[in-house]
Design a protein around this motif. Structure first.
Motif, PDB file in Angstrom:
ATOM      1  N   UNK A  17     -49.153  51.213  46.393  1.00 11.36           N
ATOM      2  CA  UNK A  17     -48.869  52.074  47.539  1.00 11.36           C
ATOM      3  C   UNK A  17     -49.996  53.083  47.693  1.00 11.36           C
ATOM      4  N   UNK A  18     -50.565  53.169  48.901  1.00 11.97           N
ATOM      5  CA  UNK A  18     -51.751  53.991  49.139  1.00 11.97           C
ATOM      6  C   UNK A  18     -51.440  55.022  50.214  1.00 11.97           C
ATOM      7  N   UNK A  19     -51.537  56.287  49.854  1.00 10.85           N
ATOM      8  CA  UNK A  19     -51.295  57.363  50.807  1.00 10.85           C
ATOM      9  C   UNK A  19     -52.441  57.440  51.801  1.00 10.85           C
ATOM     10  N   UNK A  20     -52.129  57.738  53.070  1.00  8.98           N
ATOM     11  CA  UNK A  20     -53.139  57.825  54.105  1.00  8.98           C
ATOM     12  C   UNK A  20     -54.033  59.037  53.867  1.00  8.98           C
ATOM     13  N   UNK A  21     -55.351  58.824  53.891  1.00  9.16           N
ATOM     14  CA  UNK A  21     -56.293  59.908  53.614  1.00  9.16           C
ATOM     15  C   UNK A  21     -56.223  61.014  54.659  1.00  9.16           C
ATOM     16  N   UNK A  22     -55.855  60.669  55.893  1.00 10.02           N
ATOM     17  CA  UNK A  22     -55.768  61.668  56.951  1.00 10.02           C
ATOM     18  C   UNK A  22     -54.438  62.410  56.948  1.00 10.02           C
ATOM     19  N   UNK A  23     -53.555  62.028  56.033  1.00 10.87           N
ATOM     20  CA  UNK A  23     -52.282  62.722  55.926  1.00 10.87           C
ATOM     21  C   UNK A  23     -51.219  62.261  56.898  1.00 10.87           C
ATOM     22  N   UNK A  24     -51.387  61.081  57.513  1.00  6.67           N
ATOM     23  CA  UNK A  24     -50.363  60.530  58.403  1.00  6.67           C
ATOM     24  C   UNK A  24     -49.369  59.739  57.560  1.00  6.67           C
ATOM     25  N   UNK A  25     -48.181  60.289  57.390  1.00  4.23           N
ATOM     26  CA  UNK A  25     -47.221  59.690  56.462  1.00  4.23           C
ATOM     27  C   UNK A  25     -46.869  58.260  56.855  1.00  4.23           C
ATOM     28  N   UNK A  26     -46.755  57.958  58.161  1.00  7.31           N
ATOM     29  CA  UNK A  26     -46.370  56.635  58.603  1.00  7.31           C
ATOM     30  C   UNK A  26     -47.425  55.573  58.397  1.00  7.31           C
ATOM     31  N   UNK A  27     -48.673  55.994  58.089  1.00  8.02           N
ATOM     32  CA  UNK A  27     -49.749  55.039  57.810  1.00  8.02           C
ATOM     33  C   UNK A  27     -49.981  54.858  56.322  1.00  8.02           C
ATOM     34  N   UNK A  28     -49.071  55.374  55.498  1.00  6.74           N
ATOM     35  CA  UNK A  28     -49.085  55.030  54.078  1.00  6.74           C
ATOM     36  C   UNK A  28     -49.026  53.512  53.970  1.00  6.74           C
ATOM     37  N   UNK A  29     -49.880  52.942  53.120  1.00  2.34           N
ATOM     38  CA  UNK A  29     -49.913  51.494  52.956  1.00  2.34           C
ATOM     39  C   UNK A  29     -48.952  51.078  51.847  1.00  2.34           C
ATOM     40  N   UNK A  30     -47.973  50.256  52.215  1.00  2.06           N
ATOM     41  CA  UNK A  30     -46.949  49.839  51.264  1.00  2.06           C
ATOM     42  C   UNK A  30     -46.934  48.326  51.159  1.00  2.06           C
ATOM     43  N   UNK A  31     -46.325  47.836  50.093  1.00  2.00           N
ATOM     44  CA  UNK A  31     -46.095  46.400  49.919  1.00  2.00           C
ATOM     45  C   UNK A  31     -44.606  46.163  49.713  1.00  2.00           C
ATOM     46  N   UNK A  32     -44.164  44.961  50.013  1.00  2.00           N
ATOM     47  CA  UNK A  32     -42.753  44.624  49.798  1.00  2.00           C
ATOM     48  C   UNK A  32     -42.401  44.724  48.319  1.00  2.00           C
TER      49      UNK A  32
END
Length: 329
Positions: free
Chosen positions: A172-187
């Motif tokens: 899981x990768x947090x968005x560098x710009x701080x946009x919570x909805x663009x956190x990269x997740x996997x199933x």
């Protein structure tokens, strides 16, 4: 954990998230092929794979017939769907699991919100203020984005990352710009989170903290109880969190313009139930001239096709809960 009566409220915000990044994608269609059982010695786990264009659905269970049915029916549910999808299933009761594209990254949209709450509980050492409790309720139950960003800023990305590390959510990768909805997740990582919340391991969150998160997910408002719960057994306690966002028109790649990301995760507990399902989708297209909601509906339908197949195969003799698609708010 000292949870006191909430006294403050926040104004409900929009669930729409506009993304301003570019992801190169291309259209594809999944096509089922005959299941490929993998033989094992008697008494061992039976594994079955079902080939789809783009990968394999892999299911494992001590019950070979169940593994075969799940792989076959998940493939059928995704057959000819234009959107991309990934899924993970675990069932502790039957010792069964399935995965398809489990490590592919997706924009999280609102399914990141239980992660934020977990990080908050970990950082606050068993105590949330009344304001934090109310914000947490708005974030999970109503999926309010204003409340979410207030908590996101309050807990901080370092503490969120600490929670991810402790929970074993390595991809899981947090968005560098701080946009919570663009956190990269996997199933796979989201299923890991569900297993943590419904398990007995106190090393990350204690039993009361886990129950607190699940309680909020169990009370998600009615118009957001679609997706993974579709077709669930009527006797199961359903904990759900969904997420959806539409790509901004400002993206450089025309393929991303109007593209909906629609995700759902659910934990099913109580009585003899102890299982979880995560389905993530993207490239839910909006045809030219159509209402933007068409893409959102398409993603939801894709998720619910998978969910109904999974619930039916796991517990074919149980009466399904009333599950519909009440629509967006």
């Amino acid at each position: 954990m000292k949870l006191s009566k909430t006294t403050s409220r926040v104004t409900l915000g929009t669930v729409f998230v506009a993304a301003y990044v570019v992801v190169a994608t291309s259209s594809w269609t999944v096509e089922p092929a005959p299941a490929e059982p993998i033989a094992h010695e008697a008494g061992e786990m039976e594994s079955t794979s079902q080939r789809l264009k783009g990968g394999l659905i892999e299911c494992a269970s001590p019950n070979p017939e169940l593994a075969h049915e799940l792989a076959r029916d998940i493939a059928r549910s995704l057959a000819n769907r234009a959107s991309r999808a990934s899924m993970v299933l675990y069932d502790r009761t039957t010792d069964t699991s399935c995965a398809y594209g489990a490590d592919k990254h997706y924009d999280s949209a609102s399914i990141v919100k239980p992660i934020i709450l977990g990080a908050l509980l970990l950082a606050r050492s068993d105590h949330l203020s009344e304001d934090e409790q109310e914000l947490a309720r708005e974030m999970i139950v109503s999926s309010d984005n204003d409340a979410t960003y207030t908590l996101w800023d309050s807990v901080g990305t370092e503490n969120i990352q600490e929670f991810l590390d402790k929970a074993g959510m390595e991809d899981t990768i947090l968005d560098e710009a701080g946009l919570m909805g663009l956190t990269q997740v996997t199933a796979r990582d989201q299923a890991t989170l569900l297993e943590l919340l419904t398990g007995e391991d106190n090393s990350v969150l204690n039993a009361e903290e886990r129950a607190y998160i699940l309680g909020l997910m169990r009370n998600v408002q009615e118009d957001q109880r679609w997706g993974a719960p579709a077709g669930a057994p009527s006797g199961a306690a359903v904990q759900v969190k969904n997420g959806w966002l539409q790509r901004s028109e400002r993206v450089k790649d025309p393929w991303d313009s109007g593209d909906w990301k629609v995700n759902s995760m659910g934990a099913f507990t109580g009585r003899a139930y102890d299982y979880g399902l995560v389905v993530l989708t993207e490239n839910n297209r909006v045809p030219e001239g159509e209402s933007p909601g068409v893409g959102w509906d398409y993603g939801m339908e894709t998720i619910e096709r998978v969910a109904k197949a999974v619930h039916r195969d796991l517990y074919p003799d149980r009466t399904p809960a009333a599950a519909g698609s009440p629509g967006r708010r």
